[in-house]
Scaffold this active site. Structure first.
Site, PDB file in Angstrom:
ATOM      1  CB  CYS A 214       2.418   0.979   7.314  1.00 51.10           C
ATOM      2  SG  CYS A 214       1.520   0.139   5.993  1.00 51.10           S
TER       3      CYS A 214
ATOM      4  CG  PHE B 131      -0.735  -5.124   6.949  1.00 48.98           C
ATOM      5  CD1 PHE B 131      -1.781  -4.735   7.736  1.00 48.98           C
ATOM      6  CD2 PHE B 131      -0.957  -5.245   5.577  1.00 48.98           C
ATOM      7  CE1 PHE B 131      -3.031  -4.453   7.212  1.00 48.98           C
ATOM      8  CE2 PHE B 131      -2.202  -4.964   5.024  1.00 48.98           C
ATOM      9  CZ  PHE B 131      -3.239  -4.563   5.852  1.00 48.98           C
TER      10      PHE B 131
ATOM     11  CG  HIS C  58      -1.158   4.176   4.462  1.00 44.48           C
ATOM     12  ND1 HIS C  58       0.192   4.261   4.741  1.00 44.48           N
ATOM     13  CD2 HIS C  58      -1.640   3.201   5.286  1.00 44.48           C
ATOM     14  CE1 HIS C  58       0.510   3.380   5.665  1.00 44.48           C
ATOM     15  NE2 HIS C  58      -0.589   2.731   6.017  1.00 44.48           N
TER      16      HIS C  58
END
Length: 403
Positions: free
Chosen positions: A162, A390, A331
């Protein structure tokens, strides 16, 4: 070392198929989170996402090019085209030869891969589409941007979950600042709506079953989105010499690794990335007036990000405006940082801070000024855009308004 400015931006997202539509929806506090239509979600526990509705590739791209481009690569080219037009770039042989193209994508064309696997394992076919590899490779977005505009300079793709597009923009900024490239096109793209990918997110149990409520006590998880955003970066002196209008100055970039857990965040890594961005920008914490937060609406992320902001800014955190635009555009994984960079740029430019939509009740663990539900007029000198991934990989961009 050059001062670096953003002279053009381009967006395609669930909030709008161009930057104007994207910004208008952000300011209105409009959420694009609705029931998923492009995939049969009868087998999936969550039903909502931020999809680009009524997307017709032929309205944006040449028919001859479409068969060679996965959806995520199409988004990359569409947003790059708008950014280049917005910047008023006039290509010369030297500029084409040396411009950098740096993109970010978490998944690349895995939707294309899944189609091939379905044919192999479900329909018992013994071959896949001959273009499966070039369609699915994560660098396809960067490659197609280069081919569309004849750009021959350094080009590559970063995949850091991300934080991918924030890392891409930061690397591009450093290249232009150092003189390694006279111009850069940087951002990210993502198209995560395919059954296998949705089932994988379902298995993580981090997806909300209703909507995205960052920093709200009622938050129940993130909501996926798709799209792309691209920026044109160039030295200030070059932009002024050619008569371009700088939108904002990009002044700093910081990145760090938590070196902790693969999915559980800690405050020290994000705080270090923010501090590094401030140091790189030579900004005092008190000069920051707004933070576009990572703000995923998971229980852990929002609490940890709040702690990281307080650790970085101390007493000044009480005066900071913070919002998460993921509450509206979802997202978008590897494209999230680029979409949020555009939101940050427009905020400085227009003197309007986008809200955190869908907010209900304050959470004592997220005790920041999170601009609930309604945009706010505010003149801000500088802002940060946070992206935390992550794997504990963090990237923070710093932008400064141009008087």
């Amino acid at each position: 070392m050059h001062r670096v400015v953003v002279t053009g931006v381009g967006v395609i997202s669930a909030l709008g198929k161009n930057t104007a539509g994207f910004w208008e929806s952000l300011v209105a506090g409009t959420s694009a989170i609705r029931e998923i239509k492009s995939v049969d979600v009868s087998q999936i526990r969550f039903k909502n996402a931020a999809e680009i509705r009524n997307y017709v590739p032929e309205e944006h791209l040449e028919p001859k090019d479409i068969p060679f481009m996965d959806r995520f690569a199409q988004f990359a080219v569409i947003s790059a085209r708008e950014a280049i037009a917005d910047a008023g770039v006039e290509w010369t042989p030297d500029l084409r030869e040396n411009t950098a193209v740096i993109t970010g994508s978490c998944l690349g064309g895995r939707g294309t891969e899944e189609t091939g696997y379905w044919e192999l394992f479900h329909n018992n076919k013994n071959r896949v589409h001959p273009l499966t590899i070039p369609l699915s490779m994560s660098n396809a977005g960067a490659s197609h941007i280069c081919m569309q505009f004849g750009i021959e300079g350094p080009a590559y793709t970063i995949s850091t979950a991300c934080a991918s597009s924030a890392h891409a923009i930061g690397q591009a900024f450093w290249m232009v600042r150092s003189g390694a490239a006279p111009m850069a096109i940087a951002g990210g793209s993502e198209a995560p709506f395919f059954l296998g990918g949705l089932k994988a997110w379902e298995a993580l149990r981090v997806i909300s079953k209703d909507t995205c409520r960052p920093f709200s006590a009622e938050r129940s998880g993130m909501v996926l989105g798709e799209g792309a955003a691209m920026l044109v970066l160039e030295p200030l002196e070059t932009a002024l010499a050619r008569g371009a209008r700088p939108l904002v100055e990009i002044v700093g970039f910081g990145m760090s690794a938590d070196a902790g857990h693969i999915t559980q965040p800690v405050a020290t890594g994000p705080s270090r990335a923010m501090n590094l961005a401030l140091r790189d920008a030579r900004l005092a914490p008190e000069q920051i007036g707004y933070i576009n937060a990572h703000g995923t609406a998971t229980e852990a992320n929002d609490r940890i990000e709040t702690a990281a902001i307080r650790s970085t800014f101390g007493k000044h955190a009480e005066k900071l405006a913070v919002s998460s635009t993921k509450s509206m555009h979802g997202h978008a994984l590897g494209a999230a940082g680029a979409l949020e960079a555009v939101a940050s740029i427009r905020s400085l430019e227009r003197g309007i801070l986008p809200p955190t939509a869908n907010f209900l009740t304050a959470d004592p663990a997220c005790d920041l000024d999170i601009i609930p539900n309604q945009a706010r007029k505010a003149s801000v000198e500088a802002c940060l855009s946070n992206s935390f991934a992550f794997g504990g990989l963090n990237a923070v961009l710093a932008f400064k308004a141009i008087p």
